[in-house]
Design a protein around this motif. Sequence first.
Motif, PDB file in Angstrom:
ATOM      1  N   GLY A  78      -0.450  -2.855  -2.378  1.00 42.27           N
ATOM      2  CA  GLY A  78      -1.131  -3.553  -3.456  1.00 42.27           C
ATOM      3  C   GLY A  78      -0.550  -4.920  -3.732  1.00 42.27           C
ATOM      4  N   LYS A  79      -0.731  -5.365  -4.984  1.00 45.04           N
ATOM      5  CA  LYS A  79      -0.290  -6.701  -5.415  1.00 45.04           C
ATOM      6  C   LYS A  79       0.735  -6.556  -6.535  1.00 45.04           C
ATOM      7  N   MET A  80       1.687  -7.455  -6.554  1.00 53.89           N
ATOM      8  CA  MET A  80       2.692  -7.490  -7.612  1.00 53.89           C
ATOM      9  C   MET A  80       2.124  -8.253  -8.796  1.00 53.89           C
ATOM     10  N   ARG A  81       2.229  -7.675  -9.981  1.00 59.80           N
ATOM     11  CA  ARG A  81       1.772  -8.319 -11.215  1.00 59.80           C
ATOM     12  C   ARG A  81       2.888  -8.249 -12.250  1.00 59.80           C
ATOM     13  N   ALA A 100      -2.140  -1.187  -7.205  1.00 59.64           N
ATOM     14  CA  ALA A 100      -2.391  -0.604  -5.882  1.00 59.64           C
ATOM     15  C   ALA A 100      -3.847  -0.749  -5.465  1.00 59.64           C
ATOM     16  N   ASP A 101      -4.036  -1.164  -4.215  1.00 60.13           N
ATOM     17  CA  ASP A 101      -5.359  -1.252  -3.596  1.00 60.13           C
ATOM     18  C   ASP A 101      -5.594  -0.091  -2.646  1.00 60.13           C
ATOM     19  N   ASN A 102      -4.499   0.481  -2.133  1.00 54.07           N
ATOM     20  CA  ASN A 102      -4.579   1.521  -1.107  1.00 54.07           C
ATOM     21  C   ASN A 102      -3.418   2.479  -1.315  1.00 54.07           C
ATOM     22  N   MET A 103      -3.644   3.741  -0.951  1.00 48.12           N
ATOM     23  CA  MET A 103      -2.617   4.753  -1.098  1.00 48.12           C
ATOM     24  C   MET A 103      -2.833   5.828  -0.047  1.00 48.12           C
ATOM     25  N   GLU A 104      -1.732   6.314   0.523  1.00 45.62           N
ATOM     26  CA  GLU A 104      -1.808   7.448   1.452  1.00 45.62           C
ATOM     27  C   GLU A 104      -0.778   8.478   1.045  1.00 45.62           C
ATOM     28  N   LEU A 105      -1.209   9.715   0.981  1.00 46.15           N
ATOM     29  CA  LEU A 105      -0.320  10.806   0.642  1.00 46.15           C
ATOM     30  C   LEU A 105       0.429  11.220   1.898  1.00 46.15           C
ATOM     31  N   LEU A 106       1.749  11.139   1.861  1.00 46.13           N
ATOM     32  CA  LEU A 106       2.561  11.454   3.031  1.00 46.13           C
ATOM     33  C   LEU A 106       3.153  12.860   2.974  1.00 46.13           C
TER      34      LEU A 106
END
Length: 153
Positions: A78-81, A100-106
């Motif tokens: 994602g991007k830092m704000r 966050a723009d994207n997330m994957e469960l590991l």
Amino acid sequence: MNKVMLIGNVGKDPDVKYYDADQAVAQFSLATTERGYQLPNGTRVPDRTDWHNIVMWGNLAKIVERYVHKGDRLYVEGKMRYRYYDDKKGQRRFIAEVYADNMELLTPRSAANTAADSTSQNTNAAANNANQNAASSSNASIASTEDEDQLPF
């Protein structure tokens, strides 16, 4: 370019709030750890853990609400704000967040893995049957061709 990529463990269950016609926002903390090491002179440098505030919006927040729990390992992009607010004592507080723009469960899921394994086994069995049927039909066509040509080889 403002881009953040993190792999870490969820510190607490996500806090999900709904607003304006079924829109959701999720917030949770993510811990990332840099492993310690030993310097050539023998000095041991310890592990370093940093905590990050993660914010997710919309459908991603709904997915997080259903599937992400404390201790899960995640990949977040994602991007830092940065923002600030005044606390109850009137002091100005600054906060850094990753939008966050994207997330994957590991973290592997045993139930999901079992279902995926049975699906892949069924798919493999069907593929094997199809291959055997195709091989049988091609062998039959080869045999009929051999009978017609009556070639010794």
